[in-house]
Design a protein around this motif. Structure first.
Motif, short mmCIF file in Angstrom:
data_model
loop_
_atom_site.label_atom_id
_atom_site.label_comp_id
_atom_site.label_asym_id
_atom_site.label_seq_id
_atom_site.Cartn_x
_atom_site.Cartn_y
_atom_site.Cartn_z
N ARG A 465 34.35 57.88 52.11
CA ARG A 465 33.21 57.36 51.35
C ARG A 465 31.92 57.46 52.15
N THR A 550 37.77 36.10 46.35
CA THR A 550 37.73 37.57 46.34
C THR A 550 36.51 38.04 45.54
N ARG A 551 35.68 37.09 45.12
CA ARG A 551 34.56 37.45 44.24
C ARG A 551 33.31 37.73 45.06
N PRO A 552 32.85 38.96 45.06
CA PRO A 552 31.62 39.26 45.81
C PRO A 552 30.37 38.82 45.06
N VAL A 555 27.64 44.14 44.64
CA VAL A 555 28.33 45.38 45.02
C VAL A 555 27.32 46.51 44.93
N PRO A 562 31.65 51.89 44.60
CA PRO A 562 31.24 50.88 45.58
C PRO A 562 31.03 51.48 46.97
N THR A 565 29.93 45.99 49.85
CA THR A 565 30.13 44.77 49.05
C THR A 565 29.73 43.57 49.89
N TRP B 68 39.50 52.05 43.55
CA TRP B 68 38.20 51.94 44.23
C TRP B 68 37.20 51.11 43.42
N ALA B 69 37.48 50.90 42.13
CA ALA B 69 36.56 50.11 41.31
C ALA B 69 36.82 48.61 41.43
N PRO B 71 36.15 46.18 43.60
CA PRO B 71 35.06 45.24 43.87
C PRO B 71 34.17 45.00 42.65
N LEU B 72 34.01 46.02 41.82
CA LEU B 72 33.16 45.88 40.63
C LEU B 72 33.79 44.92 39.63
N ARG B 74 36.03 42.55 40.47
CA ARG B 74 36.03 41.21 41.08
C ARG B 74 34.63 40.59 41.05
N ARG B 75 33.61 41.43 41.06
CA ARG B 75 32.23 40.91 40.96
C ARG B 75 32.08 40.09 39.68
#
Lengths: 570, 306
Positions: A465, A550-552, A555, A562, A565, B68-69, B71-72, B74-75
């Motif tokens: 990445r 686990t909630r950012p 992002v 991503p 984060t 890979w998505a 975090p989106l 979980r946001r």
């Protein structure tokens, strides 16, 4: 040489440098830049102390071991040229508030520097790399025009820099784009020396070779590649009449450029690096040993994280295929096919022509083959074979010009129609790489080309990445707005010095604290970042453990993928 | 070039080559222009999240494809996705699975499951699957603080038992160091581990030279054993430790007294599952040792389920 060539090359140089500087304003500082910023200020301090010595009747200060060691021992695992240039540019051009920036410089400055005040500190540090990339583009134009005509030169020059990964590296105060430029310049000077026999090109070859090895160690391999080319390009000397065969063979091998390189490169190299003036052998051996035994970093490739050899041999070609603009590669392929078709004729004629095709082929292949060895240390991606890029662009320029000539001849176009076709074709073929660069900025390392399916396709394929932690820059606006006063931030892979430069350039609030490394840094923090690379997953899990969620909060993405984060302790 | 060709075929070849090059350039330029616009934006994620929230029930699982998505997702849905869900050992305990997917991807957990419903939110496909869940009667990771932890020398059999004592706060978020069982040279703790680059909520047991570390669960309620089997998973935590070229970790799982026992040699890669079928209530014992204990961090999760 046509009288418009030099002005055009200069224009390309200035335009490229300016574009890179402007783009760099949105480009995050990288880990390695952080170290080089420190070293750059130290190198400048050495030259200032040496000059002060001259002024105060101590002319030998510049060779005083204590002085040299004080300013050059830091980061002595890399040669000095670029760091010194970064430092000189900074010293001359930055807008100085140094006395108010205590703790953000390697040296405590009591007074403001007298400078031209034209650039921010980061921009001033980055200018030499951008300038060298500009010179590279100008030089590609000149060499391409000389080899294949003005159109080929122009297309090659544009395609050299219109590649997302090269464009990314060319903005940075690092060594990867500069060494690509220096090796191309050395190769170009060598080619001119071979084809013109002029002494000034011999001198240029020797001096540039010295500057190249003072830029990065890749350049040590260049003479062997040039020797291969030289043997082929000079083979016609074997046919000389009235000369004994052994003597003719010696003339093939002992080309003048070899003498120039041997005589000039080492003194130039040593001149740039005072660190080697004392205890030379031991220090040089330590420098070489550092690179021979370089630690293996982590790199994700096709879904697997590699951090130990053997590395898959296909890593280099596949990454190249998925990161270089497709149009550039197709044009280079056309150039290679049409070039090979013309090769038979050229061989049959047996005339010495400088073998430009072979030089380009070697220029494309050897940087890749060197890294493709399974045992080569793993410590990065395409930046390690970036010197291939200007040669690939030259092949593409050749492909463009031959395609144009071929179509013009096949359709029996008038001279005016030929010109029109050439111009339109060049314009059309430059657009896709230009759009790719625009699309990739400022997350060039997360970008993958149309073959990969773009950045999302790259992520699906499990391709690396990013690296160097530069993408944290994208979260600075959020942090500036939302971080509590004096908040402790876990910066993950972004190092202290790149954060400091961001603060000096006014991109990030000065009150934000760095809570340090690894899990203690996470546990002590109020806000924590994770920079997405496969092997960095555990850092995100540490944050979940420490923050209980686990909630950012935010992002940061590049085309929906991503990149970084951010979490807050609630 | 093409000197032997007829002018017609020559012209055709030139035209085809030119057309091919231009077509590729147009395709690349088109994708460069269109690609960024096809991306799921915050409004799409928000809409998909709202749809999940409207029908989400306790015991549901949310999965993301491609991974890979995550975090989106979980946001927007992180409050419904605790570490125990994201770091699950497998998906067997969940009755319904919500899958948010991009680009036609499918999560491995939903393969072959019947679909209850689906909706499209821009580029995001939301699908709900029905699963036949197992009932977890005792979670050894949840009950970790109740375990008895001790070590004894590898050479000395069961003699010379050295107890490990709990220190620090109970498992949960903390600003300072987390709590755990402190043994002679290691700390055994519950945490979200990184095994094969995946999150796994479990217990980390660092192997120690010449010692066997034992985690013994002696107070499992009798009701939890009825009709249950013991399922345990093992893997090596932390990519950096895995990089060290030491050997596997040896694990013995035993249900006692005298019921069932299995030995596993855990290699650096993978998340390995073992099953034991207890005959009657008793205890569960997990023993961890390694011939070469350098940087060997064994991670495990285990549960009684029926």
């Amino acid at each position: 040489m046509h009288r418009c060539h030099l002005p055009l090359a200069l224009l390309l140089t200035v335009a490229t440098t300016t574009a890179l500087l402007l783009a760099g304003r949105h480009q995050g500082f990288t880990r390695d830049e952080g170290y080089y910023f420190q070293a750059a200020e130290m190198h400048v301090a050495y030259y200032e102390e040496a000059l002060a010595g001259f002024a105060s009747g101590k002319p030998w200060t510049f060779v005083d071991r204590r002085v040299i060691d004080r300013w050059f021992s830091y980061n002595s695992e890399h040669p000095p040229l670029m760091k010194t240039l970064f430092g000189l540019s900074w010293r001359l051009l930055h807008r100085c508030r140094c006395p108010e920036e205590r703790g953000l410089h390697p040296i405590a400055y009591l007074r403001r520097h007298r400078t031209l005040g034209l650039l921010s500190q980061g921009e001033a540090m980055r200018l030499p790399a951008a300038g060298l990339a500009g010179i590279l583009v100008g030089a590609v134009y000149l060499l391409g025009a000389r080899m294949f005509g003005r159109g080929a030169g122009l297309v090659a020059a544009a395609l050299t820099i219109l590649a997302p990964r090269h464009f990314f590296h060319a903005q940075l105060a690092c060594f990867d784009a500069p060494i690509a430029a220096m090796m191309f310049l050395t190769t170009a000077a060598y080619y001119m020396a071979q084809t013109t026999g002029r002494r000034r090109w011999l001198v240029a070859t020797g001096v540039l070779a010295g500057l190249s090895i003072a830029t990065k160690h890749n350049a040590y391999f260049l003479p062997f590649v040039l020797l291969l080319h030289s043997l082929w390009a000079r083979r016609h000397l074997l046919k000389a009449k009235d000369v004994p065969r052994w003597r003719a063979a010696l003339r093939v091998v002992l080309a003048p450029w070899i003498g120039a390189m041997a005589l000039l490169s080492v003194p130039v190299y040593l001149l740039t690096w005072p660190w080697l003036w004392h205890d030379t052998l031991r220090r040089f051996a330590a420098y070489v040993a550092f690179h021979l035994h370089h630690v293996h970093y982590n790199i994700e490739y096709l879904g697997q994280n590699y951090n130990r050899p053997p590395f898959p041999w296909h890593y280099v070609p596949v990454v190249t295929l998925l990161t270089t603009p497709v149009t550039t590669m197709v044009l280079a392929l056309v150039g290679a096919v049409l070039g090979l078709a013309g090769l038979r004729r050229s061989w049959a004629q047996g005339k010495p022509d400088g073998a430009p095709g072979l030089l380009i082929a070697l220029g494309v292949l050897w940087p890749m083959l060197l890294i493709a060895r399974p045992g080569t240390p793993i410590f990065g991606a395409e930046k390690h074979w970036l010197p291939f890029m200007p040669f690939l662009a030259l092949a593409a320029g050749f492909g463009y010009t031959r395609l144009w000539q071929w179509c013009s001849a096949a359709f029996a176009l008038s001279p005016r129609q030929r010109q029109l076709l050439g111009g339109v074709l060049a314009g059309v073929l430059i657009v896709p790489p230009l759009l790719e660069v625009r699309r990739s900025h400022p997350y060039g390392l997360s970008h993958y080309n149309a073959l990969a399916g773009g950045p999302q396709g790259g992520a699906d394929l499990g391709m690396n990445r990013q690296f160097w932690g530069y993408a944290v820059r994208g979260l600075f606006p959020y942090l500036n707005r939302h971080a509590p006063p004096g908040a402790g931030i876990y910066w993950h892979d972004a190092n202290l010095y790149q954060i400091q430069m961001s603060m000096k350039d006014g991109l990030l609030r000065r009150d934000l604290r760095d809570t340090g490394l690894e899990e203690p840094g996470v546990r002590a923090s109020d806000m924590a970042l994770v920079i997405h690379e496969k092997h960095f997953n555990k850092y995100e899990y540490w944050i979940w453990d420490a923050y209980g969620t686990t909630r950012p909060d935010e992002v940061l993405t590049h085309e929906g993928v991503p990149v970084v984060t951010l979490y807050s302790r609630r | 070039m093409g000197s032997v060709r007829t002018p017609g075929s020559h012209r055709l070849l030139a035209a085809l080559t030119l057309a091919a090059v231009l077509a590729i350039a147009a395709w690349e330029a088109g994708l460069a222009l269109v690609g960024p616009r096809r991306v799921a934006g915050p409004q799409h994620w928000h809409a998909a999240a709202q749809a999940v929230r409207a029908s989400f029930l306790p015991g549901d699982l949310i999965v993301v494809a491609p991974e890979w998505a995550s975090p989106l997702v979980r946001r927007h849905l992180g409050d419904l996705m605790p570490a125990s869900m994201v770091g699950r050992p497998d998906a067997a305990r969940y009755a319904r699975i919500w899958e948010l997917s991009l680009r036609g991807a499918q999560a491995p957990e939903t393969a072959g499951l019947p679909v209850e419903g689906s909706s499209q939110h821009g580029p995001i496909r939301l699908t709900r699957y029905r699963n036949r869940p197992v009932q977890v009667t005792f979670d050894l990771v949840d009950a970790f603080v109740q375990a008895r932890v001790f070590q004894h020398p590898l050479a000395g059999g069961a003699d010379g038992e050295m107890p490990c004592w709990w220190g620090g706060p109970p498992p949960g978020p903390t600003r300072g160091e987390a709590g755990g069982f402190y043994c002679r040279g290691s700390k055994i703790e519950r945490r979200v581990m990184e095994i094969d680059y995946q999150p796994r909520l479990g217990v980390v047991v660092p192997a120690e030279p010449a010692l066997r570390t034992v985690i013994q669960y002696e107070s499992i309620p009798a009701a939890a054993w009825q009709g249950a089997q013991l399922v345990a998973w093992f893997g090596l935590h932390d990519y950096y430790a895995r990089k060290t070229d030491s050997g596997p970790v040896d694990v013995v799982v035993e249900v006692g007294p005298g019921q069932d026992r299995v030995s596993v040699s855990v290699p650096p890669q993978g998340w390995h599952r073992v099953k034991l079928r207890p005959r009657s209530p008793g205890w569960v014992r997990i023993e961890v040792s390694a011939r070469d204990a350098r940087a060997r961090l064994l991670g495990f999760a285990a549960e009684l389920r029926r």
